[in-house]
Design an enzyme around this catalytic site. Structure first.
Site, short mmCIF file in Angstrom:
data_model
loop_
_atom_site.label_atom_id
_atom_site.label_comp_id
_atom_site.label_asym_id
_atom_site.label_seq_id
_atom_site.Cartn_x
_atom_site.Cartn_y
_atom_site.Cartn_z
N ARG A 56 -12.13 32.19 -9.70
CA ARG A 56 -11.34 31.27 -8.88
C ARG A 56 -10.81 31.93 -7.60
O ARG A 56 -9.68 31.70 -7.17
CB ARG A 56 -10.18 30.68 -9.71
CG ARG A 56 -10.65 29.66 -10.74
CD ARG A 56 -9.50 29.07 -11.52
NE ARG A 56 -8.85 30.10 -12.32
CZ ARG A 56 -7.62 30.02 -12.81
NH1 ARG A 56 -6.88 28.95 -12.55
NH2 ARG A 56 -7.11 30.98 -13.54
N GLU A 531 7.40 17.35 -25.23
CA GLU A 531 6.08 18.00 -25.08
C GLU A 531 6.14 19.42 -24.52
O GLU A 531 5.21 19.86 -23.84
CB GLU A 531 5.13 17.13 -24.22
CG GLU A 531 4.87 15.75 -24.82
CD GLU A 531 3.88 14.90 -24.01
OE1 GLU A 531 3.02 15.45 -23.31
OE2 GLU A 531 3.99 13.67 -24.08
N ARG A 562 -7.45 22.95 -7.11
CA ARG A 562 -7.15 22.65 -8.51
C ARG A 562 -8.39 22.71 -9.39
O ARG A 562 -9.41 22.12 -9.05
CB ARG A 562 -6.56 21.24 -8.63
CG ARG A 562 -5.21 21.11 -8.01
CD ARG A 562 -4.13 21.66 -8.94
NE ARG A 562 -2.88 21.02 -8.60
CZ ARG A 562 -2.22 20.23 -9.42
NH1 ARG A 562 -2.66 20.01 -10.63
NH2 ARG A 562 -1.09 19.67 -9.03
N TRP A 608 -12.16 14.12 -21.25
CA TRP A 608 -11.72 15.31 -20.53
C TRP A 608 -12.23 16.60 -21.17
O TRP A 608 -11.71 17.68 -20.95
CB TRP A 608 -10.19 15.30 -20.38
CG TRP A 608 -9.74 14.23 -19.42
CD1 TRP A 608 -10.54 13.47 -18.62
CD2 TRP A 608 -8.40 13.78 -19.15
NE1 TRP A 608 -9.79 12.57 -17.87
CE2 TRP A 608 -8.47 12.74 -18.19
CE3 TRP A 608 -7.15 14.15 -19.64
CZ2 TRP A 608 -7.34 12.08 -17.70
CZ3 TRP A 608 -6.02 13.49 -19.16
CH2 TRP A 608 -6.11 12.48 -18.20
N HIS A 688 -0.54 4.48 -23.28
CA HIS A 688 -0.19 4.69 -21.87
C HIS A 688 -1.46 4.94 -21.07
O HIS A 688 -2.36 5.62 -21.51
CB HIS A 688 0.75 5.90 -21.74
CG HIS A 688 0.86 6.39 -20.34
ND1 HIS A 688 1.54 5.70 -19.36
CD2 HIS A 688 0.35 7.48 -19.73
CE1 HIS A 688 1.44 6.35 -18.21
NE2 HIS A 688 0.72 7.44 -18.41
N GLU A 712 1.01 2.88 -14.89
CA GLU A 712 1.44 3.29 -13.56
C GLU A 712 1.45 2.06 -12.67
O GLU A 712 0.46 1.34 -12.60
CB GLU A 712 0.44 4.32 -13.03
CG GLU A 712 0.74 4.80 -11.65
CD GLU A 712 -0.32 5.80 -11.19
OE1 GLU A 712 -0.66 6.70 -11.97
OE2 GLU A 712 -0.78 5.66 -10.06
N HIS A 741 4.76 10.99 -9.09
CA HIS A 741 3.93 11.91 -8.31
C HIS A 741 4.65 12.39 -7.06
O HIS A 741 4.18 13.29 -6.39
CB HIS A 741 2.62 11.23 -7.91
CG HIS A 741 1.81 10.83 -9.11
ND1 HIS A 741 1.87 9.57 -9.66
CD2 HIS A 741 0.95 11.53 -9.87
CE1 HIS A 741 1.08 9.53 -10.72
NE2 HIS A 741 0.52 10.70 -10.87
N1 GLN Z 1 2.28 11.84 -22.65
C1 GLN Z 1 1.72 12.46 -21.50
C2 GLN Z 1 2.84 13.01 -20.63
O1 GLN Z 1 3.88 12.43 -20.63
C3 GLN Z 1 0.89 11.48 -20.70
C4 GLN Z 1 0.23 12.13 -19.52
C5 GLN Z 1 -0.78 11.26 -18.79
O2 GLN Z 1 -0.75 10.07 -18.84
N2 GLN Z 1 -1.68 11.86 -18.07
O3 GLN Z 1 2.65 13.97 -19.92
ZN ZN Z 2 0.04 8.83 -17.10
#
Ligand code: GLN
Ligand code: ZN
Length: 809
Positions: A56, A531, A562, A608, A688, A712, A741
């Site tokens: 990198r 988390e 990135r 991913w 989500h 979102e 963001h």
């Molecule tokens: N649960 C994850 C977080 O809160 C969701 C992240 C995402 O949607 N990319 O980071």
């Molecule tokens: Zn998200």
């Protein structure tokens, strides 16, 4: 198939698979050789090499420059050094056509924007040449004459996880050659004794990837007549410098194109090929088959055509039958999108078929697409055991495979290389590490009922409400809280062995406890543990599931500096032990409010990761789903009443062609349902997703049958709500009211306004209040006031709706 699939998708019209227009016979190649000559030289080419560097180096150089720790000259010197290393590696490997201008200091679409002078006015680039400062301003935002100019939008490059910067197009736009990058890099290689093949993004794909800013109904291809002359100038100049081949990437051929778009493609190449006849143009398509675009593709009057044979093998015979008499055919048999060692037997069969049809001298061997999407080299992987390593090929190994395949196909190859390849593939096929009979038995036993929650949403909602007793407009977050320096350094210390597992556990418990106290103080309704133990939502689960492997250095560029290090799913997936249950139980023990358990969904884990190529993705998704199903049931047994299964990648997994959407959505939705449907009716399942455009898949999203979905929405000022206007969404929805963001803390008034907007299309009983996404990239100094404002906004709107007495506000 479970019943809902039939009901849900019966409305789709599918396009017959073989609806390819027949081609006039005279265009087809005469049959050349029935059998191969004794030996033949088959040429090789590469379409693009990873830019980021084996360690990198480009990332470091870019970040040092952006932070003012190095000069522009130092950045360009490092970029030049990397290019030389990359060219040298390919030369040593024996590649005939080595690409140049495939390198980029940020992104190749941005390079093209600079090359054709398509710089938006807010970046003040009126001078003839796009300089480094303007280039990075377009990528990252930056000062213009009227203050801060927002960066260009970024979006996913076809169906990859690479992001490109979106060209901004408007009617009447003018183009001019505004960068010398392709010429400079060609000259740079020439000085090293290499006549490279410059790579350009083709004009049609460039325009189709653009976004029309001003006029509705504006056709970006109306700019083609203005753009092609700039390409002509570039081609002329490359020819004058001594280029023999130029590669023009037109992956738009893998999309559904209209007749007008196909006509535009053919017209543009007719003009380019006839105006610069001294150059050999190689038009490359990848990421999919040609389908209905096959006739247009084979009628391009160019010197070479490249196809992605890993994604269009089924079409190969058809292509060969109609391949024109003149051009070279480059067969992309080495998969540039995955990490597995090539199957030489299969690739050689394709190559020999093609050579038999058009002649070995007209054949080239190549990777399927640019190696940009592959990690650099296996050489730097110290942790893999010999067996796993023998199944893999990163970019450097793929380059070697291309050369070996060309030699083998020309009967001049090393029989040892073929035997070694066959042996490795055979060993992989039979390895006990890949095949887990228990997983396969369980998969075979899955019944339609396993995809179904017991009761309907309406009944579940009642039972859940009786258990949870939530206020109207319940507030929650998406899961993660700030990953502070402390959190990241604790994780790094455990990895290094400087912190014991017990010490780390204790550290994490302190974080969870603080996080829960914070959420209680702020007054959120459904809490999360934060988390803190997760570096990444995919990596964390992958590390705890069998069948996943992790490289040390398998970085792939995502955008700019990135990179991501996707896990590799190599075998049957299972869950050796519960993953999140202890931390969830601990979190729940700290509060009387409900804790929301947090899982990454099967489609996202799949999307991913690098996935195995020896079984359909749908099967791998099902295996992951079963492992997650057990986790969800264990969370429930540990006392959790709310579980979120994140699927941010559901939409980006959509195939490039519409005709394939229904099949993808069918298995993807089923995988989610399988992961979620094991729980009781009074356990609330959330999901989500973080994107704003989902009008076109809203029925599939509803078919997930989640009790609550958070989305979102704030960045587009709730544009996504349009999807709910014409469609009565059956479950609860949390449209994000805070754009996480951005470091900006939105006021309570702003968030209340967004909520009121949501109330115009969704019923109050249906709405949840939450941020757009997880908070891991934010600071506590932003999170605290923003969540206070979010709760205040909610209380305000509840009062306005007469849903809550004023005293609690
Ligand atoms: N649960 C994850 C977080 O809160 C969701 C992240 C995402 O949607 N990319 O980071
Ligand atoms: Zn998200």
């Amino acid at each position: 198939m479970v019943p809902w699939v039939r009901n849900f998708f019966s409305g789709f019209t599918t396009v017959p698979a073989a609806s390819v227009t027949p081609i006039a016979d005279e265009a087809a190649a005469p049959e050349r050789h029935e059998t191969m000559p004794a030996t033949a030289t088959i040429q090789t080419q590469n379409l693009g090499y990873p830019r980021i560097g084996a360690n990198r180096e480009l990332k470091r150089a870019l970040e040092a420059f952006w932070q003012g720790r190095s000069s522009e000259d130092q950045l360009h010197a490092e970029a030049k050094r990397l290019r030389a290393v990359h060219w040298q590696k390919q030369r040593e490997a024996g590649i005939d056509l080595i690409p140049s201008n495939d390198f980029s200091c940020y992104d190749h679409v941005l390079d093209t924007i600079a090359l054709v002078g398509a710089v938006p006015a807010r970046f003040d680039a009126n001078s003839g040449h796009v300089d480094t400062a303007t280039y990075f301003k377009m990528a990252r935002g930056g000062g213009g004459s009227c203050g801060h100019a927002p960066a260009l939008e970024m979006t996913k490059w076809f169906d990859t996880n690479y992001h490109y910067l979106v060209p901004e197009l408007h009617p009447g736009m003018e183009f001019r050659v505004a960068s010398t990058k392709p010429f400079d890099e060609f000259a740079e290689a020439l000085a090293l004794g290499l006549r490279t093949k410059p790579v350009l993004l083709g004009p049609v794909t460039f325009l189709l990837l653009g976004k029309a800013r001003e006029a509705d109904g504006f056709d970006p291809l109306s700019l083609l007549d203005a753009l092609v002359p700039v390409y002509l100038e570039v081609l002329h100049r490359l020819a004058r410098q001594g280029a023999e081949w130029v590669q023009l990437d037109e992956p738009a051929f893998a999309l559904d194109l209209t007749l007008a778009q196909r006509t535009a493609l053919v017209g543009a190449y007719r003009q380019m090929a006839s105006t610069v006849p001294q150059l050999k143009l190689m038009v490359a398509t990848y990421f999919g088959g040609l389908g209905e675009n096959l006739t247009a593709f084979t009628s391009l009057p160019v010197a070479g055509l490249h196809v992605d044979a890993t994604r269009s093998a089924a079409e190969l015979d058809h292509l060969l039958a109609h391949f024109p008499g003149h051009p070279m055919l480059s067969l992309g048999v080495v998969d540039g999108r995955n990490v597995w060692r090539n199957n030489f037997t299969r690739s050689l069969a394709h190559l020999q078929r093609a050579a038999g049809r058009i002649g070995a001298e007209r054949l080239m061997v190549a990777p399927s697409c640019s190696l940009l999407h592959s990690p650099v080299s296996l050489k730097h992987e110290k942790n893999f055991d010999a067996e796993l390593k023998s199944w893999l090929a990163f970019a450097d190994e793929k380059v070697a495979e291309v050369v070996q395949l060309a030699r083998l196909a020309g009967q001049a190859g090393d029989a040892g290389a073929l035997a070694a390849n066959q042996c490795a593939n055979e060993a992989r096929r039979k390895s006990a590490r890949i095949h887990n009979p228990a997983v396969q038995r369980r998969l075979a036993e899955v019944r339609p009922a396993d995809y179904e929650r017991r009761a309907s949403f309406a009944t579940r909602k009642q039972k859940q409400q009786a258990r949870l007793n939530l206020p109207l407009l319940p507030t929650t977050t998406i899961g993660s809280f700030p990953q502070t320096h402390d959190v990241r350094s604790a994780r790094a210390r455990v990895k290094k062995g400087d912190l014991s597992a017990a010490g780390y556990e204790a550290f994490l418990q302190v974080q969870v406890k603080r996080c829960i106290e914070f959420q209680e103080d702020v007054g959120l309704d459904v809490l999360v543990h934060g988390e803190f133990e997760r570096n990444d939502m995919v990596e964390y689960f992958g590390e705890n599931l069998a069948g996943f492997a992790f490289s040390e250095n398998g970085w792939v560029q995502s955008y700019g500096s990135r990179c991501v290090k996707p896990p590799m799913i190599f075998g049957d997936v299972s869950r050796p032990a519960p993953i999140t249950v202890e931390s969830a139980r601990y979190a729940q023990s700290l509060t009387r409010k409900p804790i929301k358990g947090m899982l990454t969904g099967p489609v996202t884990l799949l999307e991913w990761s690098f996935v195995r190529d020896d079984q359909p993705r749908a099967i791998t998704a099902q295996q992951i789903a079963l492992a997650l199903r057990d986790e969800a049931c264990d969370l429930e047994a540990a006392g959790l009443a709310v579980i979120q299964i994140d699927e941010p990648a559901l939409r980006e997994g959509l195939p490039l062609r519409r005709a394939e959407w229904a099949s993808y959505l069918g298995w993807a939705v089923n995988a989610f349902r399988l992961s979620a449907a094991g729980v009781r009716d009074d356990t609330q399942i959330h999901t989500h997703m973080c994107y704003a455009e989902f009008n076109d898949i809203i029925e599939a999203v509803a078919a997930l049958d989640a009790d609550v979905i958070s989305l979102e929405a704030s960045r587009s000022a709730m544009d996504l709500l349009d999807a709910f206007v014409g469609y009565r969404y059956p479950a609860d929805v949390g449209p994000g009211v805070w754009d996480i963001h951005s470091p900006r803390v939105p006021s309570a008034e702003e968030m209340a306004a967004l909520l009121r907007k949501a109330l115009t299309v969704l019923s109050p009983e249906q709405i949840w209040v939450n941020p757009d996404c997880g908070l891991k990239t934010r600071n506590w100094s932003e999170v605290a006031p923003a969540l206070e404002n979010l709760v205040a906004a909610t209380r305000h709107v509840r009062v306005a709706l007469n849903l809550e007495p004023h005293a609690t506000a």
